[in-house]
Design a protein around this motif. Sequence first.
Motif, PDB file in Angstrom:
ATOM      1  N   THR A 275       0.925  -0.573  -0.029  1.00 40.46           N
ATOM      2  CA  THR A 275      -0.106  -0.391  -0.108  1.00 40.46           C
ATOM      3  C   THR A 275       0.424   1.088  -0.296  1.00 40.46           C
ATOM      4  N   SER A 276       0.426   2.519  -1.275  1.00 38.44           N
ATOM      5  CA  SER A 276       1.564   3.397  -1.053  1.00 38.44           C
ATOM      6  C   SER A 276       1.328   4.090   0.069  1.00 38.44           C
ATOM      7  N   LEU A 277       1.812   5.152   0.288  1.00 40.26           N
ATOM      8  CA  LEU A 277       2.105   6.475   0.932  1.00 40.26           C
ATOM      9  C   LEU A 277       2.678   7.665   0.747  1.00 40.26           C
ATOM     10  N   ASN A 278       3.035   7.307  -1.003  1.00 35.88           N
ATOM     11  CA  ASN A 278       3.219   8.536  -1.945  1.00 35.88           C
ATOM     12  C   ASN A 278       1.865   9.403  -1.940  1.00 35.88           C
ATOM     13  N   SER A 279       1.147  10.138  -1.614  1.00 38.06           N
ATOM     14  CA  SER A 279       0.565  10.950  -1.890  1.00 38.06           C
ATOM     15  C   SER A 279       0.750  11.075  -0.119  1.00 38.06           C
ATOM     16  N   PHE A 280       0.993  11.202   1.086  1.00 34.14           N
ATOM     17  CA  PHE A 280       0.732  11.721   2.140  1.00 34.14           C
ATOM     18  C   PHE A 280       2.259  12.680   2.192  1.00 34.14           C
ATOM     19  N   TRP A 281       2.411  14.371   1.791  1.00 38.06           N
ATOM     20  CA  TRP A 281       3.513  14.239   1.575  1.00 38.06           C
ATOM     21  C   TRP A 281       4.018  15.184   2.655  1.00 38.06           C
ATOM     22  N   ARG A 282       3.194  15.222   3.645  1.00 38.59           N
ATOM     23  CA  ARG A 282       3.345  15.970   4.985  1.00 38.59           C
ATOM     24  C   ARG A 282       3.777  14.865   5.835  1.00 38.59           C
ATOM     25  N   LEU A 283       3.166  13.141   5.411  1.00 34.17           N
ATOM     26  CA  LEU A 283       4.355  12.275   6.175  1.00 34.17           C
ATOM     27  C   LEU A 283       5.779  11.831   5.918  1.00 34.17           C
ATOM     28  N   HIS A 284       6.340  12.434   4.234  1.00 30.39           N
ATOM     29  CA  HIS A 284       7.725  12.437   4.082  1.00 30.39           C
ATOM     30  C   HIS A 284       8.551  13.465   4.830  1.00 30.39           C
ATOM     31  N   LYS A 285       8.038  14.606   5.451  1.00 28.67           N
ATOM     32  CA  LYS A 285       9.047  15.125   5.430  1.00 28.67           C
ATOM     33  C   LYS A 285       9.505  15.153   7.570  1.00 28.67           C
ATOM     34  N   LEU A 286       8.220  14.015   8.225  1.00 29.04           N
ATOM     35  CA  LEU A 286       8.819  13.822   9.510  1.00 29.04           C
ATOM     36  C   LEU A 286       9.685  12.453   9.620  1.00 29.04           C
ATOM     37  N   PRO A 287      10.123  13.041  10.644  1.00 28.26           N
ATOM     38  CA  PRO A 287      12.271  12.084  11.128  1.00 28.26           C
ATOM     39  C   PRO A 287      11.701  10.356  10.271  1.00 28.26           C
ATOM     40  N   VAL A 288      12.736  10.279   9.779  1.00 25.82           N
ATOM     41  CA  VAL A 288      13.107   8.973   9.476  1.00 25.82           C
ATOM     42  C   VAL A 288      12.540   7.513  10.273  1.00 25.82           C
ATOM     43  N   ARG A 289      13.250   8.133  12.286  1.00 25.42           N
ATOM     44  CA  ARG A 289      12.877   6.586  12.779  1.00 25.42           C
ATOM     45  C   ARG A 289      11.408   6.574  12.837  1.00 25.42           C
ATOM     46  N   PHE A 290      10.377   8.103  13.095  1.00 27.37           N
ATOM     47  CA  PHE A 290       9.206   7.051  12.957  1.00 27.37           C
ATOM     48  C   PHE A 290       9.033   6.937  11.813  1.00 27.37           C
ATOM     49  N   ARG A 291       8.952   7.346  10.833  1.00 31.82           N
ATOM     50  CA  ARG A 291       8.500   6.600   9.504  1.00 31.82           C
ATOM     51  C   ARG A 291       9.017   5.788   9.522  1.00 31.82           C
ATOM     52  N   ARG A 292      10.315   4.714   9.144  1.00 31.64           N
ATOM     53  CA  ARG A 292      10.265   3.437  10.164  1.00 31.64           C
ATOM     54  C   ARG A 292       9.184   2.607  10.642  1.00 31.64           C
ATOM     55  N   TYR A 293       9.085   2.958  11.643  1.00 29.48           N
ATOM     56  CA  TYR A 293       8.497   2.637  12.879  1.00 29.48           C
ATOM     57  C   TYR A 293       7.081   2.387  12.464  1.00 29.48           C
ATOM     58  N   LEU A 294       6.400   3.757  11.425  1.00 27.77           N
ATOM     59  CA  LEU A 294       4.755   3.799  11.458  1.00 27.77           C
ATOM     60  C   LEU A 294       5.027   2.209  10.321  1.00 27.77           C
ATOM     61  N   LYS A 295       6.500   2.547   8.743  1.00 23.44           N
ATOM     62  CA  LYS A 295       5.864   1.244   8.056  1.00 23.44           C
ATOM     63  C   LYS A 295       6.163  -0.261   8.311  1.00 23.44           C
ATOM     64  N   ASN A 296       7.005  -0.315  10.104  1.00 17.64           N
ATOM     65  CA  ASN A 296       6.646  -1.698  10.792  1.00 17.64           C
ATOM     66  C   ASN A 296       5.806  -1.517  11.815  1.00 17.64           C
ATOM     67  N   SER A 297       5.368  -1.145  11.589  1.00 16.13           N
ATOM     68  CA  SER A 297       3.772  -1.139  12.893  1.00 16.13           C
ATOM     69  C   SER A 297       2.627  -1.592  12.120  1.00 16.13           C
ATOM     70  N   LEU A 298       2.633  -1.036  10.635  1.00 15.43           N
ATOM     71  CA  LEU A 298       1.326  -1.023   9.809  1.00 15.43           C
ATOM     72  C   LEU A 298       1.556  -2.529   9.218  1.00 15.43           C
ATOM     73  N   PHE A 299       2.681  -3.217   9.382  1.00 14.70           N
ATOM     74  CA  PHE A 299       3.297  -4.336   8.133  1.00 14.70           C
ATOM     75  C   PHE A 299       1.886  -5.100   8.304  1.00 14.70           C
ATOM     76  N   GLY A 300       2.045  -5.618   7.887  1.00 18.38           N
ATOM     77  CA  GLY A 300       0.365  -7.148   7.795  1.00 18.38           C
ATOM     78  C   GLY A 300      -0.975  -6.323   7.795  1.00 18.38           C
TER      79      GLY A 300
END
Length: 356
Positions: A275-300
Amino acid sequence: MQVSPQTNQFVDVRTCGINPNHWYVVARSTEVRDKPIGVTLWHQAIVLYRDKTGKVHALEDRCPHRQVKLSHGKVIGNELECSYHGWRFNWEGNCVAVPYLASNQKLPNCQICRYPVRELDGFIWLFPGDLDKLDRDSIQPMGVPEWEHLNYIATVSSIECKGHYSFLIENLMDMYHGHLHNDYQAWTSASLKDLNTDEKQVKAHYEAQSYYKIDKIWSISQLFFPAFRRLHPEPLDVSYVYPHWVSTLGKDFKIYCLFCPVNQNYTRAYLIHFTSLNSFWRLHKLPVRFRRYLKNSLFGSAQKLLDGLVRQDVEMIEQEQQAYLNDPGRRTYELNPAIASVQKLICQQAAMGNYQ
């Protein structure tokens, strides 16, 4: 039935082997841990194991001493030990130790087959073919670049199917069967608009109606609550990039199917949904550590959807396989030209594997 380019004879696609001169996926990275595991790739029994540094190796799953499975043994440092008599083998397949070897005896001059193997994008890729061709042509695994990309949320479903791999590929390339999936359906009203083929792939472009549109942060809830889904037009592109499959539905979803054909009547594969999150441009400005946490949390997060699709498709494929076994000569009727292209590619690649 297809005509073999080498013999000009008709070839039954349901009996075609594989072209071994490609990279196949034999396991997920998480499946190869501290113990060896056995896998089968087109009749070849293979053992996978990690050495003490964490590197994955692949050998023929056979101890040359008494022909028992090395996958029933254990890993000692960088070596694989047979469970029967304790013979040990290195990653090259050479016997390097026998616990009861007498002082006047030499190590047996026996070697088992080793396979090139790579750990890439969460999966174990294995090359079972001609090593000279691998080096000469620099053949690379297809890879799954979205696996590590922070803008893609992954879900993985394993496929265990009692059917020839051609049935599974045809199912994946034929988008006219959407009504089979009921509540798991991601698309409807597919219409084939374009078809392109060459010696390595078949690309089919459909226009369809999608039930999902991931354009707002709350849109993820559509994966869990059908009431939030609304039909809208989206392009649906599916590609058989031999020996694997790739699909995109609009800009929001991408799916891979990575193949491990076991034999003429059984296929293993991994279906990976992104599932792509490319549309959420504001999300891309957040710290990489948080984005990695979000990606791992939503796995599955799409597990129920993906497993439901797989279950229904496998049921149909296994019925097809059984019907074929009951009467291999019975005629079938096909209206989707993408299927004939897929069958032709399978036969061509199988012939290339046999004659190269």
